[in-house]
Scaffold this active site. Structure first.
Site, short mmCIF file in Angstrom:
data_model
loop_
_atom_site.label_atom_id
_atom_site.label_comp_id
_atom_site.label_asym_id
_atom_site.label_seq_id
_atom_site.Cartn_x
_atom_site.Cartn_y
_atom_site.Cartn_z
N MET D 76 0.85 -1.38 -0.06
CA MET D 76 -0.02 -0.03 -0.10
C MET D 76 0.61 0.84 0.02
SD MET D 76 -2.82 -1.07 -0.57
CE MET D 76 -2.79 -3.30 -0.79
N CYS D 77 2.50 1.07 -0.45
CA CYS D 77 3.05 2.07 -0.20
C CYS D 77 3.04 3.05 -1.36
CB CYS D 77 4.25 1.60 -0.14
SG CYS D 77 4.61 1.56 2.01
N HIS D 78 3.04 4.32 -1.40
CA HIS D 78 2.83 4.91 -2.68
C HIS D 78 4.14 5.06 -3.67
CE1 HIS D 78 -0.42 6.82 -0.60
NE2 HIS D 78 -1.10 6.60 -1.15
N MET D 114 7.88 4.04 5.75
CA MET D 114 8.45 2.98 5.69
C MET D 114 9.93 3.37 4.71
SD MET D 114 5.51 2.30 7.55
CE MET D 114 6.79 0.21 6.61
N GLU D 115 9.80 4.39 3.89
CA GLU D 115 11.31 4.57 3.16
C GLU D 115 12.38 3.95 3.94
OE1 GLU D 115 8.85 5.75 2.33
OE2 GLU D 115 8.64 5.00 0.44
N ASP D 129 23.50 -12.04 5.54
CA ASP D 129 23.33 -13.04 4.94
C ASP D 129 25.23 -12.91 4.26
OD1 ASP D 129 23.80 -14.46 1.87
OD2 ASP D 129 24.13 -12.58 1.31
#
EC number: 4.6.1.17
Lengths: 158, 158, 158, 158, 158, 158
Positions: D76-78, D114-115, D129
């Site tokens: 749902m992120c733009h 969110m970014e 990793d």
């Protein structure tokens, strides 16, 4: 008859057309499409719908994510910043099948019908994928623009 | 009636089904779809076709690239290594419109109908994009599996 | 002490290590992680859960799609063909919060713990995104490998 | 209690919320997270750090690239146009472990937490990793928003 | 001598530089590059060119799509909204070979030379791919910026 | 003269050629390319190299990630599972400039020269990006296959 294939230059090479001269306006596009399924598949989704709606819910998410990927998928589409994506699903018990409607909005320089249409296509393909173990004869149809506003060329309503 | 919604687990959560137990076989799927356009748009593509075929050519490339992106787009699709993707386009002068046929092959553990269907969808959307300045009423329809072979569940021919 | 930083070559440049010599085996990895939220946010998800489960459902789909994108995101990860991705979500009413568990399987030459861990991370970020209008203090924690089997280095259980 | 799950419409379907009505402002978000490792793994990175810093350097690049991929990963992120991404890494010798801090900036209509959080997550997974051949018990934790400014809902400082 | 490695912060860590302070201006960049091929490969493309131009046409589409993917590929490049991408191909019969020229435009805060250069590179690699069954000795060369305008640092013409 | 443009079908439409009939063999390809820079830019990288090597390090990571993205970028390239990617960078003080060498390995049905060449291209573009504030006249050149083995058509050494 002169046809304006705007995505081809004078040498007939594809190009991404220049929208830099267009104004930033509020643009809205609504697209829809249908998937026709067997009664058995329709019931499977509906039963599950009354519980958790996983098939249609997954389709809606795929449609939203797919709409955002449009410039990666459609070669001549401009990258753009959708401000809103909204989906609706209608049950079509007589077909039987499902209708997916996607609405995209943008404040920008180019229309968003391709985003809405791509969202519809990816969403319907997702329903297909989740039902294909039950039904191999499904047909996706009537993917079309319902309405569009905000561009220089005037509003469109089907 | 028990319906086998294989993409949902016992709690109705979506999952990517386990294909590790399936055998690697040669799998082929053929899908097709149609875009219906105005006579004016049909002529624009045809005229241009006799020269360089840019619209249909672009659609074929988009279909091939789109088929490869299927696991990025359809949430429950497995990543897989398509060994071949082939497209054909038929002119439908009576509709008028165009039919796009995509054939995908794989040596692997899962069918490739979603890849063929996604290729068809992206290819037709590309034609739509390149003609939308001429024709806003186009309809994409009859996206369907034509035939499929190589899986455990037996061959399918429409 | 000799430390085996396998992703660096003798000049300390990163490399994607050669797995061509490894055998194809059935590999499984299970990873988990937790998001801690306010009681208000926890109730919002739970209420909605009893209806349609949209937040957790969206997180599961994002986790599955994110796991598939691992080689695009983690620079030294090999592309690979996950044969199965499975998610589970546990409610933690005492924290309160949610625990997301992702299981990945592969028949291949390299382990799949990064895929499981990436799936967990993207899934939890998705819950965060959908709750952030209610709760700005959420914390994602305890992202860890639970167990792993099928590799040359032996099984791991936390 | 009314909880504002803004990403669900009235039918509880996910949507990408409409930010077209929001104003374009300068928005900043800072997020952080920690990876806890064994003393052996900590030393391996540190030794290598004094030479070329390949592990932490790779993590920083992955964090920056991951932050840019946020709208592809979080449903749902733009899509948005980050104007700046900045990373910092702190050695935590007592844990032992590493803390990754990511700062994102935007002139736009929606926040960038969110970014920043996605950048942190991908960066920490990259460290995981590159160290997993030495240490299978690592834990990623405390992924959280540190501060945020520029939105309508007021500034946030943890 | 002070060299301004703008993509490194004071600790020599990579960063995506802050362009939020720059003004939105109309920016244009033109880049070009050459692929040198055998006379046999040159003739194969030319013959086919006079019919349908499939090799060069595919290269143009790949160049346009590649230019749009620049921020996914080049770690420190900003996401941006190209308003126009245009390609031209020149036959170089004396080399023999082909020259690909890509023009990118933007109304935005940062230059678009990387987008034009990436488009050129992907386009030439596509020609390489389609000719490699005929010619294994091809060389891609002279990928360079031709001209650039619209930035604070003044215009550039080679 | 018959030229074998294997990526075109009998109607001159692009296709992704069928490699399902080829045998799985160990395939290796080595490609290289050069970026020519000003002495000032060369010194900037070298000085920084003796400390942390951020520019060349970033280029190596971008090359590895770019090689993995080849089937997303080059329209007719098959998806495949690279088992190893390795980079080397040589300083060319007399040019001045840098040479990037990328080695790709696969156990599979098709060659990996496009992956090695794409890795080289993306890596050199990354150096370009990080030096462009100092030097606008850089040229990328001599992108070429150095050697290749494992295919049916025999080994190639330049």
């Amino acid at each position: 008859m002169k046809s304006d294939l705007t995505h081809l230059d004078e040498k007939k090479r594809p190009k991404m057309v220049d929208v830099g001269v267009k104004e930033e306006t509020e643009r809205i596009a609504v697209a829809s499409g249908i998937i026709e399924v067997t009664p058995e598949a329709f019931e499977a989704v509906k039963n599950e719908t009354t519980k958790k709606g996983a098939v249609l819910h997954t389709a809606v998410i795929a449609a939203i994510m797919g709409a955002k990927r449009t410039p990666d998928l459609i070669p001549m589409c401009h990258p753009l910043l959708l401000t809103s994506i909204n989906c609706d699903v209608e049950e079509l018990p007589n077909l039987p099948g499902f209708k997916l409607i996607v609405t995209c909005k943008l404040k920008g320089r180019t229309g968003v019908e391709m985003e809405a249409l791509t969202g519809v296509s990816i969403g319907l393909l997702t329903i297909y994928d989740m039902l294909k173990a039950i039904d191999k004869g499904m047909v996706i149809k009537n993917i079309q623009l319902e309405r569009k506003s905000g561009g220089k060329s005037g509003d469109f309503v089907r």
